[in-house]
Write a protein that holds these residues in place. Structure first.
Motif, short mmCIF file in Angstrom:
data_model
loop_
_atom_site.label_atom_id
_atom_site.label_comp_id
_atom_site.label_asym_id
_atom_site.label_seq_id
_atom_site.Cartn_x
_atom_site.Cartn_y
_atom_site.Cartn_z
N LYS A 1 2.42 1.65 -3.47
CA LYS A 1 1.40 1.83 -4.51
C LYS A 1 0.80 3.23 -4.47
CE LYS A 1 -1.40 -1.54 -5.39
NZ LYS A 1 -2.50 -2.53 -5.28
N THR A 2 0.55 3.75 -3.30
CA THR A 2 -0.08 5.06 -3.16
C THR A 2 0.93 6.20 -3.02
OG1 THR A 2 -0.25 4.84 -0.75
CG2 THR A 2 -2.07 3.97 -2.09
N TRP B 1 0.83 -1.21 0.00
CA TRP B 1 0.00 0.00 0.00
C TRP B 1 0.86 1.25 0.00
CZ3 TRP B 1 -0.17 4.16 3.23
CH2 TRP B 1 -1.24 5.03 3.09
N TRP C 1 2.68 2.43 -9.83
CA TRP C 1 2.76 2.68 -8.39
C TRP C 1 3.38 4.05 -8.17
CZ3 TRP C 1 4.48 -2.22 -5.22
CH2 TRP C 1 3.53 -3.23 -5.42
#
Length: 297
Positions: free
Chosen positions: A42-43, A39, A263
């Motif tokens: 990716k963010t 996460w 990403w």
């Protein structure tokens, strides 16, 4: 909104390669911590902004550093791991075609009576830290440059990270030497049949290296290099040619870079140290391989 970052089949492959250590973390928490690392890259968010579904952000961050120093993310890109992944995908496809089900490996009884899966722990020495931060001036400001080799299916094979102002041509031979593809039998292959690259990699040294290793060069010649060769006459050598049909497939590298930069944490380097950024890069590459092989089955 769901916070699940991995499917059951993907975690079933990744889980055994995560070392659990002597005192933890508990195996049932490994998945949420690994998904927390996914996460974050990716963010591109900050560690302390991590949702509570992944656990305490400080714990996930410490676990990421332990996995990074142990070489877990790089090991997921090793040729042995990719071969095991391809073999598992082939066996699953074979069992599916026969109409059978794959047998699941049962847990092993521990001293405390609790079952724990057998894990193939990765034992590696702590890697020496890179001397430089690998940040340099570019058109977008302070950034790093990724030199990557990919196959025809837009899957990464090797990486080299340099500063943003570094030239492309000097990194051609080093990144090509890192390519290792292991087949079902024999030693890993390090010599592809052909290598396609844009004009930035057109140099006498790169072509001589490919010719020495009997690799077909699919690299067009620059206009200034062609003009200098013609000025020398017969001393300039023969004209440089390339296979136009094979060169059409060079866009696979551009598509691979788009996959990597899907990403946000890879598209923009938020990490202070190059070791953390390289760990995220290897994580993204392993996920590309994993998604590609699991979707085919």
């Amino acid at each position: 909104m769901t916070r699940v970052q991995l499917t059951g089949a993907e975690w079933e492959f990744i889980g055994p390669y995560l070392p659990i250590g002597e005192y933890g973390p508990y195996p049932e928490r490994l998945r949420q911590q690994f998904e927390g690392v996914i996460w974050r890259f990716k963010t591109g968010g900050q560690w302390w902004e991590m949702p509570a579904e992944f656990g305490a952000w400080s714990t996930v961050h410490n676990r990421f550093r332990q996995w990074r120093d142990a070489g877990v993310f790089e090991a997921l890109m090793d040729e042995d791991v990719l071969t095991a992944l391809e073999k598992a995908a082939a066996e699953a496809e074979k069992a599916r075609s026969k109409g059978g089900d794959c047998d699941e490996q049962t847990g092993q009884e521990t001293e405390g009576g609790r079952k724990r899966e057998e894990r193939r722990c990765i034992r590696r020495r702590r890697k020496p830290r890179l001397k430089a931060a690998l940040l340099g001036r570019s058109r977008g400001g302070q950034s790093s440059k990724i030199h990557v080799v990919g196959d025809q299916k837009c899957r990464p094979l090797a990486f080299i990270l340099t500063a943003g102002q570094a030239a492309d041509s000097p990194q051609f031979i080093p990144v090509l030497r890192k390519v290792r593809v292991r087949g079902p039998l024999g030693r890993p292959r390090t010599r592809p049949g052909a290598v396609a690259g844009d004009k930035a990699y057109s140099s006498h040294g790169n072509r001589a290296h490919l010719r020495k290793r009997r690799i077909k060069a699919v690299i067009p010649e620059k206009k200034d290099q062609a003009a200098n060769r013609k000025k020398k006459g017969s001393r300039g050598g023969r004209p440089v040619s390339h296979d136009a049909d094979l060169y059409k497939g060079r866009n696979t590298v551009e598509r691979l870079i788009n996959k990597l930069k899907a990403w946000r944490g890879i598209a923009t380097r938020y990490d202070k140290t190059p070791e953390s950024y390289l760990a995220g890069l290897h994580l993204r590459a392993s996920m590309i391989w994993l998604r590609d092989l699991t979707q085919t089955t």
